[in-house]
Motif scaffolding. Structure first.
Motif, PDB file in Angstrom:
ATOM      1  N   PRO A 277       7.454   2.904  -4.072  1.00  0.00           N
ATOM      2  CA  PRO A 277       7.818   2.967  -2.651  1.00  0.00           C
ATOM      3  C   PRO A 277       6.941   2.072  -1.781  1.00  0.00           C
ATOM      4  CG  PRO A 277       6.719   5.009  -3.340  1.00  0.00           C
ATOM      5  CD  PRO A 277       6.896   4.168  -4.565  1.00  0.00           C
ATOM      6  N   GLN A 278       5.688   1.909  -2.130  1.00  0.00           N
ATOM      7  CA  GLN A 278       4.651   1.207  -1.335  1.00  0.00           C
ATOM      8  C   GLN A 278       4.281   2.019  -0.092  1.00  0.00           C
ATOM      9  OE1 GLN A 278       3.829  -0.515  -3.477  1.00  0.00           O
ATOM     10  NE2 GLN A 278       5.280  -1.994  -4.270  1.00  0.00           N
ATOM     11  N   THR A 279       5.278   2.527   0.600  1.00  0.00           N
ATOM     12  CA  THR A 279       5.052   3.439   1.722  1.00  0.00           C
ATOM     13  C   THR A 279       6.298   4.318   1.807  1.00  0.00           C
ATOM     14  OG1 THR A 279       4.908   3.612   4.143  1.00  0.00           O
ATOM     15  CG2 THR A 279       5.984   1.667   3.293  1.00  0.00           C
ATOM     16  N   MET A 280       6.145   5.495   2.393  1.00  0.00           N
ATOM     17  CA  MET A 280       7.325   6.349   2.580  1.00  0.00           C
ATOM     18  C   MET A 280       7.757   6.349   4.039  1.00  0.00           C
ATOM     19  SD  MET A 280       8.360   7.494  -0.380  1.00  0.00           S
ATOM     20  CE  MET A 280       9.134   9.120  -0.461  1.00  0.00           C
ATOM     21  N   ASN A 281       7.325   5.348   4.790  1.00  0.00           N
ATOM     22  CA  ASN A 281       7.723   5.241   6.189  1.00  0.00           C
ATOM     23  C   ASN A 281       8.830   4.194   6.330  1.00  0.00           C
ATOM     24  OD1 ASN A 281       5.754   7.086   7.198  1.00  0.00           O
ATOM     25  ND2 ASN A 281       4.222   5.528   6.735  1.00  0.00           N
ATOM     26  N   ASP A 282       9.987   4.638   6.800  1.00  0.00           N
ATOM     27  CA  ASP A 282      11.150   3.739   6.865  1.00  0.00           C
ATOM     28  C   ASP A 282      10.885   2.516   7.734  1.00  0.00           C
ATOM     29  OD1 ASP A 282      12.549   5.301   5.163  1.00  0.00           O
ATOM     30  OD2 ASP A 282      13.691   6.354   6.717  1.00  0.00           O
ATOM     31  N   MET A 307      16.779  12.443 -15.958  1.00  0.00           N
ATOM     32  CA  MET A 307      17.075  11.706 -17.202  1.00  0.00           C
ATOM     33  C   MET A 307      15.984  11.882 -18.249  1.00  0.00           C
ATOM     34  SD  MET A 307      19.547   9.046 -16.928  1.00  0.00           S
ATOM     35  CE  MET A 307      20.777   8.883 -15.700  1.00  0.00           C
ATOM     36  N   GLY A 308      14.857  12.467 -17.861  1.00  0.00           N
ATOM     37  CA  GLY A 308      13.826  12.800 -18.842  1.00  0.00           C
ATOM     38  C   GLY A 308      12.826  11.712 -19.163  1.00  0.00           C
ATOM     39  N   PHE A 309      12.594  10.757 -18.257  1.00  0.00           N
ATOM     40  CA  PHE A 309      11.508   9.787 -18.496  1.00  0.00           C
ATOM     41  C   PHE A 309      10.192  10.567 -18.534  1.00  0.00           C
ATOM     42  CE2 PHE A 309      14.828   7.108 -16.764  1.00  0.00           C
ATOM     43  CZ  PHE A 309      14.778   6.023 -17.629  1.00  0.00           C
ATOM     44  N   SER A 310       9.365  10.306 -19.528  1.00  0.00           N
ATOM     45  CA  SER A 310       8.179  11.165 -19.671  1.00  0.00           C
ATOM     46  C   SER A 310       7.105  10.822 -18.651  1.00  0.00           C
ATOM     47  CB  SER A 310       7.628  11.095 -21.093  1.00  0.00           C
ATOM     48  OG  SER A 310       7.401   9.765 -21.456  1.00  0.00           O
ATOM     49  N   VAL A 311       7.011   9.563 -18.228  1.00  0.00           N
ATOM     50  CA  VAL A 311       6.005   9.201 -17.223  1.00  0.00           C
ATOM     51  C   VAL A 311       6.669   8.379 -16.123  1.00  0.00           C
ATOM     52  CG1 VAL A 311       3.877   7.931 -16.762  1.00  0.00           C
ATOM     53  CG2 VAL A 311       4.101   9.231 -18.878  1.00  0.00           C
ATOM     54  N   ILE A 312       6.595   8.887 -14.912  1.00  0.00           N
ATOM     55  CA  ILE A 312       7.063   8.098 -13.766  1.00  0.00           C
ATOM     56  C   ILE A 312       5.838   7.682 -12.966  1.00  0.00           C
ATOM     57  CG2 ILE A 312       8.504   8.030 -11.695  1.00  0.00           C
ATOM     58  CD1 ILE A 312      10.199  10.271 -12.855  1.00  0.00           C
ATOM     59  N   ASN A 313       5.727   6.363 -12.766  1.00  0.00           N
ATOM     60  CA  ASN A 313       4.628   5.831 -11.952  1.00  0.00           C
ATOM     61  C   ASN A 313       5.165   5.486 -10.568  1.00  0.00           C
ATOM     62  OD1 ASN A 313       1.969   4.345 -11.463  1.00  0.00           O
ATOM     63  ND2 ASN A 313       3.478   2.738 -11.095  1.00  0.00           N
ATOM     64  N   MET A 314       4.327   5.694  -9.569  1.00  0.00           N
ATOM     65  CA  MET A 314       4.672   5.205  -8.228  1.00  0.00           C
ATOM     66  C   MET A 314       3.537   4.317  -7.731  1.00  0.00           C
ATOM     67  SD  MET A 314       6.359   8.589  -6.499  1.00  0.00           S
ATOM     68  CE  MET A 314       7.785   7.919  -5.672  1.00  0.00           C
ATOM     69  N   ASP A 315       3.904   3.193  -7.125  1.00  0.00           N
ATOM     70  CA  ASP A 315       2.911   2.281  -6.530  1.00  0.00           C
ATOM     71  C   ASP A 315       2.904   2.455  -5.015  1.00  0.00           C
ATOM     72  OD1 ASP A 315       2.487   1.107  -8.981  1.00  0.00           O
ATOM     73  OD2 ASP A 315       2.919  -0.937  -8.310  1.00  0.00           O
ATOM     74  N   LEU A 316       1.719   2.478  -4.453  1.00  0.00           N
ATOM     75  CA  LEU A 316       1.576   2.477  -2.993  1.00  0.00           C
ATOM     76  C   LEU A 316       0.729   1.287  -2.576  1.00  0.00           C
ATOM     77  CD1 LEU A 316       0.734   6.230  -2.254  1.00  0.00           C
ATOM     78  CD2 LEU A 316       2.964   5.090  -2.123  1.00  0.00           C
ATOM     79  N   ILE A 317       0.940   0.826  -1.355  1.00  0.00           N
ATOM     80  CA  ILE A 317       0.065  -0.209  -0.786  1.00  0.00           C
ATOM     81  C   ILE A 317      -0.523   0.322   0.516  1.00  0.00           C
ATOM     82  CG2 ILE A 317      -0.119  -2.563   0.088  1.00  0.00           C
ATOM     83  CD1 ILE A 317       2.201  -3.363  -1.647  1.00  0.00           C
ATOM     84  N   LEU A 318      -1.845   0.280   0.602  1.00  0.00           N
ATOM     85  CA  LEU A 318      -2.521   0.724   1.821  1.00  0.00           C
ATOM     86  C   LEU A 318      -2.760  -0.474   2.735  1.00  0.00           C
ATOM     87  CD1 LEU A 318      -5.185   3.048   0.150  1.00  0.00           C
ATOM     88  CD2 LEU A 318      -2.856   3.604   0.874  1.00  0.00           C
ATOM     89  N   ALA A 319      -2.814  -0.197   4.030  1.00  0.00           N
ATOM     90  CA  ALA A 319      -3.099  -1.217   5.056  1.00  0.00           C
ATOM     91  C   ALA A 319      -1.931  -2.179   5.270  1.00  0.00           C
ATOM     92  CB  ALA A 319      -4.389  -1.991   4.739  1.00  0.00           C
ATOM     93  N   HIS A 346      -2.740   0.466  -4.277  1.00  0.00           N
ATOM     94  CA  HIS A 346      -3.211  -0.889  -3.990  1.00  0.00           C
ATOM     95  C   HIS A 346      -3.724  -0.952  -2.563  1.00  0.00           C
ATOM     96  CE1 HIS A 346      -1.098  -2.628  -7.521  1.00  0.00           C
ATOM     97  NE2 HIS A 346      -0.272  -1.635  -7.294  1.00  0.00           N
ATOM     98  N   THR A 347      -4.724  -1.780  -2.357  1.00  0.00           N
ATOM     99  CA  THR A 347      -5.096  -2.120  -0.993  1.00  0.00           C
ATOM    100  C   THR A 347      -4.494  -3.488  -0.732  1.00  0.00           C
ATOM    101  OG1 THR A 347      -7.169  -0.981  -1.384  1.00  0.00           O
ATOM    102  CG2 THR A 347      -7.033  -2.317   0.602  1.00  0.00           C
ATOM    103  N   LEU A 348      -3.872  -3.648   0.403  1.00  0.00           N
ATOM    104  CA  LEU A 348      -3.142  -4.891   0.667  1.00  0.00           C
ATOM    105  C   LEU A 348      -4.045  -6.122   0.489  1.00  0.00           C
ATOM    106  CD1 LEU A 348      -0.446  -6.094   1.674  1.00  0.00           C
ATOM    107  CD2 LEU A 348      -1.418  -6.065   3.970  1.00  0.00           C
ATOM    108  N   ALA A 349      -3.554  -7.075  -0.265  1.00  0.00           N
ATOM    109  CA  ALA A 349      -4.226  -8.368  -0.400  1.00  0.00           C
ATOM    110  C   ALA A 349      -3.225  -9.421   0.056  1.00  0.00           C
ATOM    111  CB  ALA A 349      -4.626  -8.611  -1.852  1.00  0.00           C
ATOM    112  N   VAL A 350      -3.505 -10.066   1.158  1.00  0.00           N
ATOM    113  CA  VAL A 350      -2.543 -11.057   1.677  1.00  0.00           C
ATOM    114  C   VAL A 350      -2.930 -12.420   1.126  1.00  0.00           C
ATOM    115  CG1 VAL A 350      -1.435 -12.016   3.706  1.00  0.00           C
ATOM    116  CG2 VAL A 350      -2.278  -9.675   3.756  1.00  0.00           C
ATOM    117  N   LYS A 351      -2.250 -12.818   0.056  1.00  0.00           N
ATOM    118  CA  LYS A 351      -2.604 -14.079  -0.607  1.00  0.00           C
ATOM    119  C   LYS A 351      -1.902 -15.252   0.052  1.00  0.00           C
ATOM    120  CE  LYS A 351      -3.268 -11.735  -4.940  1.00  0.00           C
ATOM    121  NZ  LYS A 351      -2.757 -11.582  -6.279  1.00  0.00           N
ATOM    122  N   ARG A 352      -2.289 -16.430  -0.422  1.00  0.00           N
ATOM    123  CA  ARG A 352      -1.814 -17.658   0.244  1.00  0.00           C
ATOM    124  C   ARG A 352      -0.302 -17.771   0.291  1.00  0.00           C
ATOM    125  NH1 ARG A 352      -6.617 -20.472  -2.016  1.00  0.00           N
ATOM    126  NH2 ARG A 352      -8.012 -20.557  -0.241  1.00  0.00           N
TER     127      ARG A 352
END
Ligand code: SF4
Length: 486
Positions: A277-282, A307-319, A346-352
């Motif tokens: 999701p990265q964030t849950m704010n629409d 569906m029975g996936f044994s591991v669900i990962n969620m990624d978030l980005i802060l900032a 994750h903490t936001l990294a704004v790359k080039r």
């Protein structure tokens, strides 16, 4: 700060010293020309390294010749970096959370101290005293090392396999990957699928004696392909590299997932899946160019669970732009209700290459620190423990990305890749294969071209690069670049 003037008696470490200075100044131009807004000068005087930064000064003893060229160089670099760090700290009165560390993998330093005979607590204390790392960060590393200690490491014949799918429905404003959105790249998906399948078949023979440890289909967003295209890529990977202990597919965005695709993934024994999701704010999702809502995430998550996936990962980005601590708090509460098995913060990294960079976005560093601490508490509140960590350039507040897992459910692939403890055969545009030379502490890489059209046109050459890499695989010699150090 506009520009820093840096001169050094050790020009071979110029870039390393620039990284230390940027811990305090943020992104800025650094060069040898006089007249910068700040002048940093490193000299050797009276048997000492002397660093002057503005009106602040720090000194460090010259390091001895250990008889080992690499080790001598490493100690010398550390001493000079440390002196620059101390001078900048005195000048600014600021204390970065990771102290003088600029590398991607700070866990390495903990392992290094332990390998030199230090107990766990002694190793922690040395990170504090040698590198000025905050106690809280040292304890984070200690907790991660404890989880990693409990994992079975790769055998000498093991290999991880990565297949990259560089397509997404839309492009996020913070994205720096070589991923293309489907509006512009749809016509490339089919030739790309054929190319990546060809690349795997071209090198399978060379790797047939290896045991596949973890298979990872990442991106981009692999599920941005049609169900049939993704199934063909997965079938080729399973045929060429059978027997993986762990099989992960990133289904990063809910707008690319439907029941048919999830069924297809399960039928091929995918046991780990990522929904990010990265964030849950629409409002933020819209702002950063993601074409879905928090409710879409909830729906996709429920389907994956059913569906029975044994591991669900969620990624978030802060900032993320426009988000404050309260927004992050709401996201963490929403994620806690879903109770994922893995959570990557994750903490936001704004790359080039990111659009956000050209918009001049810079996160509030203090707020980013508060968000990271909040996320760490929330993850533990969800019953998760930290199991891997890495840092990136351009990260808000010089912070870190942390992977948390339910006890007993860490991702082998993530640990292998972040700790660089297993070779990897990587396929697709921009994918980087690696071969390890543990005795010489070296890694050799074979990168694929990033441009998708170039990759399709030159796929045989990409396969050949990999074959050349493996053909040197028995060597414990001098090829390759030196593994990253702090
Ligand atoms: S989903 Fe990931 S790879 Fe795709 S555009 Fe967004 S950040 Fe980039």
């Amino acid at each position: 700060m506009e520009r820093v003037t840096l001169t050094t008696a050790a020009p071979e470490f110029y870039n390393d010293l620039c990284e230390v200075i940027r811990l305090f100044t943020g992104e800025c131009a650094i060069g040898e020309e006089a007249g910068g807004a700040l002048e940093v000068r490193h000299t050797v005087e009276g048997g000492e390294h002397v660093v002057r930064a503005g009106n602040a000064e720090a000194r460090a003893a010259l390091t001895p010749d250990t008889g080992d060229v690499l080790e001598t160089k490493r100690l010398r670099k550390r001493a000079i970096k440390s002196a620059v760090y101390q001078a900048m700290k005195r000048l600014t009165g600021r204390k970065p959370p990771w102290g003088s560390l600029t590398g991607i993998r700070p866990t390495r330093l903990l392992y290094e101290q332990r390998a030199a005979g230090a107990s766990e607590e002694e190793a922690c204390q040395r990170l504090e005293s040698l590198f000025d790392v905050d106690r809280e960060k040292v304890e984070l590393l200690r907790d991660i090392a404890r989880v990693q200690d409990g994992m079975e490491g790769p055998g000498p014949n093991d290999l991880d396999v990565y297949v990259g799918i560089p397509f997404c429905r839309t492009r996020c404003s913070y994205c720096s990957f070589a991923a293309t959105d489907l509006k512009h790249g749809a016509k490339l998906t089919e030739p790309y699928v054929q190319a990546v399948i060809r690349e795997m078949h071209l090198v399978r023979e060379e790797l047939s004696t290896r045991r596949t440890r973890a298979l990872y289909i990442g991106g981009g967003t692999p599920t941005a392909l049609t169900c049939d295209q993704l199934a063909r890529v997965m079938d080729a990977a399973l045929e060429c590299f059978p027997g993986a202990q762990e099989f992960t597919v990133e289904a990063g965005r809910p707008d690319t997932i439907d029941e048919e695709k999830l069924r297809m993934l399960r039928s091929r024994n995918v046991d780990r899946i990522s929904l990010n999701p990265q964030t849950m704010n629409d409002e933020t999702l819209r702002r950063v160019g993601r074409d879905h809502t928090a409710q879409d995430i909830r729906r996709a998550y429920a389907r994956m669970r059913d569906m029975g996936f044994s591991v669900i990962n969620m990624d978030l980005i802060l900032a993320l732009p426009g988000e404050g601590v309260d927004d992050v708090k709401r996201t963490l509460e929403a994620v806690a209700e879903l109770a994922p098995d893995n959570l990557t913060v994750h903490t936001l990294a704004v790359k080039r290459a990111a659009a956000l960079r050209s918009e001049g976005y810079a996160a509030d560093e203090d707020a980013a620190q508060e968000m990271v601490a909040l996320a760490a508490r929330a993850a533990r509140g969800m019953g998760l423990v930290p199991y891997y960590l890495y840092r990136q350039k351009y990260m808000a507040g010089n912070l870190e990305n942390v992977g948390y897992c339910r006890p007993g459910a860490p991702s082998i692939y993530n640990v292998d890749i972040m700790e660089e403890i297993a070779p990897i055969a990587a396929f697709g545009a921009g994918a980087i294969s690696k071969w390890l030379y543990p005795a010489a502490r070296r890694i050799e890489r074979a990168p694929n071209v990033k441009n998708i059209e170039q990759y399709i046109a030159r796929v045989d050459e990409m396969a050949q690069r990999k074959r050349s890499l493996w053909s040197k695989g028995g060597c414990q010699g001098e090829e390759g670049e030196q593994a990253e150090e702090n």
